[in-house]
Enzyme design. Sequence first.
Site, PDB file in Angstrom:
ATOM      1  N   HIS A   1      -3.591  14.520-117.852  1.00  0.00           N
ATOM      2  CA  HIS A   1      -3.352  13.626-116.713  1.00  0.00           C
ATOM      3  C   HIS A   1      -4.665  13.292-116.015  1.00  0.00           C
ATOM      4  O   HIS A   1      -5.639  14.044-116.087  1.00  0.00           O
ATOM      5  CB  HIS A   1      -2.314  14.214-115.755  1.00  0.00           C
ATOM      6  CG  HIS A   1      -2.796  15.258-114.808  1.00  0.00           C
ATOM      7  ND1 HIS A   1      -3.260  14.969-113.543  1.00  0.00           N
ATOM      8  CD2 HIS A   1      -2.828  16.607-114.915  1.00  0.00           C
ATOM      9  CE1 HIS A   1      -3.564  16.097-112.913  1.00  0.00           C
ATOM     10  NE2 HIS A   1      -3.316  17.104-113.727  1.00  0.00           N
TER      11      HIS A   1
ATOM     12  N   HIS B   1      -6.853  22.293-105.944  1.00  0.00           N
ATOM     13  CA  HIS B   1      -6.179  21.302-105.097  1.00  0.00           C
ATOM     14  C   HIS B   1      -6.814  21.153-103.712  1.00  0.00           C
ATOM     15  O   HIS B   1      -6.154  20.715-102.766  1.00  0.00           O
ATOM     16  CB  HIS B   1      -4.693  21.635-104.949  1.00  0.00           C
ATOM     17  CG  HIS B   1      -3.880  21.331-106.165  1.00  0.00           C
ATOM     18  ND1 HIS B   1      -2.500  21.357-106.182  1.00  0.00           N
ATOM     19  CD2 HIS B   1      -4.248  20.993-107.434  1.00  0.00           C
ATOM     20  CE1 HIS B   1      -2.056  21.051-107.389  1.00  0.00           C
ATOM     21  NE2 HIS B   1      -3.106  20.827-108.167  1.00  0.00           N
TER      22      HIS B   1
ATOM     23  N   GLU C   1       0.800  13.105-112.405  1.00  0.00           N
ATOM     24  CA  GLU C   1       1.224  14.450-112.784  1.00  0.00           C
ATOM     25  C   GLU C   1       1.358  15.342-111.562  1.00  0.00           C
ATOM     26  O   GLU C   1       2.263  16.187-111.487  1.00  0.00           O
ATOM     27  CB  GLU C   1       0.219  15.050-113.775  1.00  0.00           C
ATOM     28  CG  GLU C   1       0.623  16.395-114.375  1.00  0.00           C
ATOM     29  CD  GLU C   1       0.152  17.592-113.559  1.00  0.00           C
ATOM     30  OE1 GLU C   1       0.525  18.725-113.917  1.00  0.00           O
ATOM     31  OE2 GLU C   1      -0.582  17.411-112.553  1.00  0.00           O
ATOM     32  N   GLU C   2       0.456  15.170-110.609  1.00  0.00           N
ATOM     33  CA  GLU C   2       0.448  16.054-109.439  1.00  0.00           C
ATOM     34  C   GLU C   2       1.713  15.917-108.592  1.00  0.00           C
ATOM     35  O   GLU C   2       2.049  16.817-107.830  1.00  0.00           O
ATOM     36  CB  GLU C   2      -0.797  15.790-108.583  1.00  0.00           C
ATOM     37  CG  GLU C   2      -2.120  16.058-109.274  1.00  0.00           C
ATOM     38  CD  GLU C   2      -2.361  17.532-109.580  1.00  0.00           C
ATOM     39  OE1 GLU C   2      -1.438  18.350-109.378  1.00  0.00           O
ATOM     40  OE2 GLU C   2      -3.470  17.861-110.026  1.00  0.00           O
TER      41      GLU C   2
ATOM     42  N   ASP D   1      -4.877  20.175-119.423  1.00  0.00           N
ATOM     43  CA  ASP D   1      -4.846  19.738-118.028  1.00  0.00           C
ATOM     44  C   ASP D   1      -6.203  20.040-117.419  1.00  0.00           C
ATOM     45  O   ASP D   1      -7.085  19.183-117.372  1.00  0.00           O
ATOM     46  CB  ASP D   1      -3.712  20.477-117.311  1.00  0.00           C
ATOM     47  CG  ASP D   1      -3.411  19.931-115.924  1.00  0.00           C
ATOM     48  OD1 ASP D   1      -4.357  19.477-115.258  1.00  0.00           O
ATOM     49  OD2 ASP D   1      -2.249  19.977-115.492  1.00  0.00           O
TER      50      ASP D   1
ATOM     51  N   ASP E   1      -9.337  19.888-112.018  1.00  0.00           N
ATOM     52  CA  ASP E   1      -7.945  19.460-112.182  1.00  0.00           C
ATOM     53  C   ASP E   1      -7.796  17.999-111.771  1.00  0.00           C
ATOM     54  O   ASP E   1      -7.706  17.694-110.582  1.00  0.00           O
ATOM     55  CB  ASP E   1      -7.055  20.354-111.319  1.00  0.00           C
ATOM     56  CG  ASP E   1      -5.574  20.074-111.477  1.00  0.00           C
ATOM     57  OD1 ASP E   1      -5.201  19.295-112.370  1.00  0.00           O
ATOM     58  OD2 ASP E   1      -4.791  20.638-110.697  1.00  0.00           O
TER      59      ASP E   1
END
Length: 709
Positions: free
Chosen positions: A361, A521, A408-409, A437, A371
């Site tokens: 993603h 994140h 995706e998140e 990922d 990420d």
Amino acid sequence: MAQSFYTSLPKSTTIFTSSASPSCTLIFILTLCIISIYTLHHQNHHTHPPSPSTTAQHPPLISTFLNSASNYTISNYLRHLTLHPHLAGTPSSSAAADYVKASFESLHLQTQVTNYSVLLSYHLQSSLTAHFSNSSTAVPLPLTEAELDSDSGVVKPYHAYSPSGSAYGKAVYVHHGREEDYRSLASAGVDVRGCVAVAKRGGGMSRNAVVVKAAEKGVVAVVMYTENKDRARTYHGGGVERGTVLDGVGDPLTPGWAATDGDVERLGVEDSEVLKRFPMVASMPISVETAELILGSLEGARVPHLWRDGDLLGNLNRVGPGPTFLNFTYQGENKVAKIQNVFAVIKGSEEPDRFVVLGNHRDAWTYGAVDPNSGTAALIDIARRYSLMMRMGWNPQRTIILCSWDAEEFGMIGSTEWVEQNLVNLGSKAVAYLNVDCAVQGPGFFGATTPQLDDILVEVTKKVTDPDFSDSMLFEKWKTTSDGPLIQRLSDVFSDFAPFLHHAGVPSIDLYYGKDFPVYHTAFDSYEWMVKYGDPFFHRHVAVAGVWGLLGLHLADDPILPFNYLSYAAQLQNYTHTLNNLLEGEVSLHPITSAIQELEDAAKQVQYEIKKMREEESEGGVSVLKRRMLNDRLMFAERGFLDSEGIPGKQWFKHLVYGPASEGGLGFFPGVADAIHESNTRESKIQHEIWRVARAIQRAASALKGDLT
């Protein structure tokens, strides 16, 4: 050597941009200099040996793939992908899609973009104030990273799909927010009703599960923090973990079908099918520093002894409730927005209707260096290397599809919509799905597979140089440093393999370097963090891309698919032993053990057929049709584990061996795990779920045999 790859860069690629800060540019220049030196040394002294399977047909091309690796180009791709935050559904996300598309096109690959209109969730405003017992005034608590530039474009920390709302109540600490945690509180006389819960991420609980459980217990709002066990590698304080609290995967308004642009059925936001995926109470993330401030002020019952294990909040002694009160406000906006999946397709020369799918993603909560764009950079580099091989005359036997997923998140939305739109074709034509990922989070290689792919993953890791120990192959250190099963499984729903495996029954692999990382994140998941902590020389990126790309080559080019279902049967036997110990013999597992024996017998027969076919191939006596018929049986056996009714309460998830289970899940047989976990379950319900698993295993055995009964 690194300089020879300048000409391989996409035309859209530039090394410096005016939007980069002077400090960022300096870091980039220094990084590229170091990487160039490292690449020259590494490639001159540690040439990768060729892969064994299709090397008989194309040894120079396989060597070309391994030896054309370039940490310089991967670094360059990652730098451009992370110049700006690119949350799904925003203009910067579209720009990132354009970059990937232009990169594929510059490599002369067939490229396409598929758009979907899906319900996404965005932050509008939030606040959290504390009323401490020793203060007569409300104290505002920080909800964002302290060093965050207001015009950086980074979204403030929030939980996507949290309901908007305000709450005022005593603070209470609920640990991970599991059922057992609430039992511990109740036994200590703690009443959480009407409180604002403070929860620590972990304990096998998703964000959604924490909030749903809290609402069941009468909590009026939830704040979550992530314990940072590696603050030395953050070089920033106050990181806050963004995330989604949506239950399940895919667009909430189109459950089970694709949210294509134009005229398509969409449920209303008040539809019961939509509402059941949203929590009932509001939540938001906070930093560990904010959590320490709140938890250090609590009185009441003492923290249970078991909760203290590994907890870094040194001043945490009491769980509350209160005397501190929290005033919580969150306002968000859910709206339909466009997302974009980008694809590069390399048509197969002999079996163009058989698909090997590699996916990562592209969207990120912030800059997304780890990420997910460490994986995106690796995917583009695989495309570059495949393109180089094509210019040398190679074409895969089966079609290879390189996929860059969006959203995706928010809950694997881009990949899920595509799988739902192409379910029939994937069910009948997909060989395997290979997911990456976060390609690089730190040291240590991790791989998770469906068991029939164990052997090929091991074989490939024996051909790729270990990035941290250049005198050995990756497999050698992987097998000696693994602190659990060497190869993990894919029950959890945490990345884009979920729709492929759990809904479509496509054999799958997930790869990554590093178990976790302290800027997950947060606004500090940046290129600067990667070059300082995650992978300064980008040699781990090269290793992941090597394993990922070689797996794709094997699955696309090996005359006989490298699947071994004896591994699957052995894994199922291990699961049955674990389940038998858990149930203490009170429920019969004979249906499953009998079905596993059928699968093992079928797998042994297939192994014998493969051996005979390879002997015949060496003599030039195997027809294309005979080989394809065998490959189809190997490919379709995984579909047998699907059940049309799915997991009870989670019907979209069809796989009865791997899939999401409720709190306390086993990591396998999710329907059985849920039945055991339910406190009021009758033995007959557990037995029914055991029979369902047995029938799924029998279907897989039947598909592997290929004959009608």
